[in-house]
Design a protein around this motif. Sequence first.
Motif, PDB file in Angstrom:
ATOM      1  N   THR A 181       0.822  -1.208   0.000  1.00  0.00           N
ATOM      2  CA  THR A 181       0.000   0.000   0.000  1.00  0.00           C
ATOM      3  C   THR A 181       0.855   1.257   0.000  1.00  0.00           C
ATOM      4  OG1 THR A 181      -1.745  -1.163   1.220  1.00  0.00           O
ATOM      5  CG2 THR A 181      -1.822   1.239   1.234  1.00  0.00           C
ATOM      6  N   GLU A 182       1.898   1.252   0.819  1.00  0.00           N
ATOM      7  CA  GLU A 182       2.789   2.411   0.879  1.00  0.00           C
ATOM      8  C   GLU A 182       3.619   2.544  -0.393  1.00  0.00           C
ATOM      9  OE1 GLU A 182       2.933   4.773   3.042  1.00  0.00           O
ATOM     10  OE2 GLU A 182       1.570   3.957   4.550  1.00  0.00           O
ATOM     11  N   ILE A 193       2.658   1.924  -3.416  1.00  0.00           N
ATOM     12  CA  ILE A 193       1.835   2.563  -4.449  1.00  0.00           C
ATOM     13  C   ILE A 193       1.971   4.078  -4.334  1.00  0.00           C
ATOM     14  CG2 ILE A 193      -0.529   2.950  -5.248  1.00  0.00           C
ATOM     15  CD1 ILE A 193      -1.155   0.084  -4.309  1.00  0.00           C
ATOM     16  N   ARG A 194       1.888   4.580  -3.107  1.00  0.00           N
ATOM     17  CA  ARG A 194       2.063   6.020  -2.878  1.00  0.00           C
ATOM     18  C   ARG A 194       3.467   6.462  -3.280  1.00  0.00           C
ATOM     19  NH1 ARG A 194       4.998   8.259   0.708  1.00  0.00           N
ATOM     20  NH2 ARG A 194       5.231   6.331   1.901  1.00  0.00           N
ATOM     21  N   GLY A 195       4.483   5.718  -2.860  1.00  0.00           N
ATOM     22  CA  GLY A 195       5.857   6.131  -3.079  1.00  0.00           C
ATOM     23  C   GLY A 195       6.295   6.089  -4.531  1.00  0.00           C
ATOM     24  N   SER A 228       4.258   6.544  -7.241  1.00  0.00           N
ATOM     25  CA  SER A 228       3.334   7.217  -8.151  1.00  0.00           C
ATOM     26  C   SER A 228       3.981   8.339  -8.958  1.00  0.00           C
ATOM     27  CB  SER A 228       2.136   7.760  -7.375  1.00  0.00           C
ATOM     28  OG  SER A 228       2.551   8.710  -6.402  1.00  0.00           O
ATOM     29  N   ARG A 261      -2.143  -0.574   7.486  1.00  0.00           N
ATOM     30  CA  ARG A 261      -2.798  -1.693   6.809  1.00  0.00           C
ATOM     31  C   ARG A 261      -2.223  -3.009   7.298  1.00  0.00           C
ATOM     32  NH1 ARG A 261      -5.354  -0.433   1.949  1.00  0.00           N
ATOM     33  NH2 ARG A 261      -5.982  -2.624   1.993  1.00  0.00           N
ATOM     34  N   ALA A 269       5.999   2.819   5.683  1.00  0.00           N
ATOM     35  CA  ALA A 269       6.251   4.079   4.977  1.00  0.00           C
ATOM     36  C   ALA A 269       7.745   4.297   4.760  1.00  0.00           C
ATOM     37  CB  ALA A 269       5.655   5.245   5.754  1.00  0.00           C
ATOM     38  N   ALA A 319       8.917   2.073   1.982  1.00  0.00           N
ATOM     39  CA  ALA A 319       8.507   2.614   0.681  1.00  0.00           C
ATOM     40  C   ALA A 319       9.342   3.827   0.290  1.00  0.00           C
ATOM     41  CB  ALA A 319       7.024   2.986   0.721  1.00  0.00           C
ATOM     42  N   ASP A 320       9.629   4.698   1.240  1.00  0.00           N
ATOM     43  CA  ASP A 320      10.404   5.897   0.936  1.00  0.00           C
ATOM     44  C   ASP A 320      11.829   5.557   0.502  1.00  0.00           C
ATOM     45  OD1 ASP A 320       8.241   7.482   1.528  1.00  0.00           O
ATOM     46  OD2 ASP A 320       8.929   8.018   3.546  1.00  0.00           O
ATOM     47  N   ALA A 372      11.753   4.102  -2.924  1.00  0.00           N
ATOM     48  CA  ALA A 372      11.580   5.156  -3.937  1.00  0.00           C
ATOM     49  C   ALA A 372      12.909   5.830  -4.262  1.00  0.00           C
ATOM     50  CB  ALA A 372      10.559   6.176  -3.455  1.00  0.00           C
ATOM     51  N   GLN A 395      -2.063   8.601  13.766  1.00  0.00           N
ATOM     52  CA  GLN A 395      -3.079   8.373  12.731  1.00  0.00           C
ATOM     53  C   GLN A 395      -4.184   7.475  13.264  1.00  0.00           C
ATOM     54  OE1 GLN A 395      -1.616   7.645   8.576  1.00  0.00           O
ATOM     55  NE2 GLN A 395       0.401   7.768   9.527  1.00  0.00           N
TER      56      GLN A 395
END
Length: 309
Positions: free
Chosen positions: A22-23, A25-27, A29, A162, A194, A197-198, A201, A300
């Motif tokens: 999930t993370e 996908i954000r990273g 994009s 998630r 996160a 993912a970062d 990226a 969060q």
Amino acid sequence: MSKGERTAPVILITGAGGQVGTELIRGMSLLGRVVAVTRSECDLGRSEQVESMMNEVGPAVILNAGGYTEVDRAESDSVIAHRVNAEAPGVLARAASRMDALLVHYSTDYVFSGEKATAYTEEDEPNPLSVYGESKLAGERAVMEAGGKHYIFRTSWVFGLRGANFLKSIARAARTRDALSVVADQFGAPTSAALVADVTALAVRAYLRDDRPLANGVYHLAASGETNWYDYSRFIVDTLSRAGVPMSTAVDAIRSIGAADYPTAARRPANSRLDTSKLRKALGVEFPQWEAGVRDVLLQIAASKDVLQ
């Protein structure tokens, strides 16, 4: 297409429904055209589905965030665990090699026995204690044996909003129980999805731009610092309490126990600390302390209490 315009690279993400996927996908994009597939869309335990997906998508980069992660269940479900964690990475890696694509594969601290007194480096010899660890180590080796472009990121104690993880389990338990008993003699660094993912990226961006890309191989990716499950639990409960989340368990009602007092089907390494200096130096970055990532996710959760329902 105008002169000088380039087609956006296709970035395939497996396990897109999980906490790391999930993370990712954000990273990813901003780096290319993301194709994200969940288990229902591609079962990594079925090689023919994996091969078909690779041929259909034709990715420039593959991020294999899928995997069999039920550590205790793997002890009695070893065939499926090896199909997903060992065989599927090999299928992906061989297809990536044919396509001249980069495969980023995620592994685990569980490839080590945990007997070392200091943090594990990439040069330390793996010696897994569990079927899960064995299957993940076999997956690493399958990726390397394929001979293509690859980064293998070993991480530890991953958590996020998630999926199922220790952070959410403790948060839920502390809302309904008067006291908790938590293992205090296993050490590691809670690492946010996160952060994974970062960092991914950054590595993929350097690869796509041919700007000092990483060399093929294994890298350790984890938050800085260390803790144990007991102190981690106390941090979780204290942070949520301070954020106004009603908790039935007080921090002082969390009792420390030894791993021997909490038997599980799969043995866990007592030392899950990973030396991340190789990856930090290669990317020219520092990784945040584990508390920062944990606090961010807990806040969060505090703002959206339905996450714990």
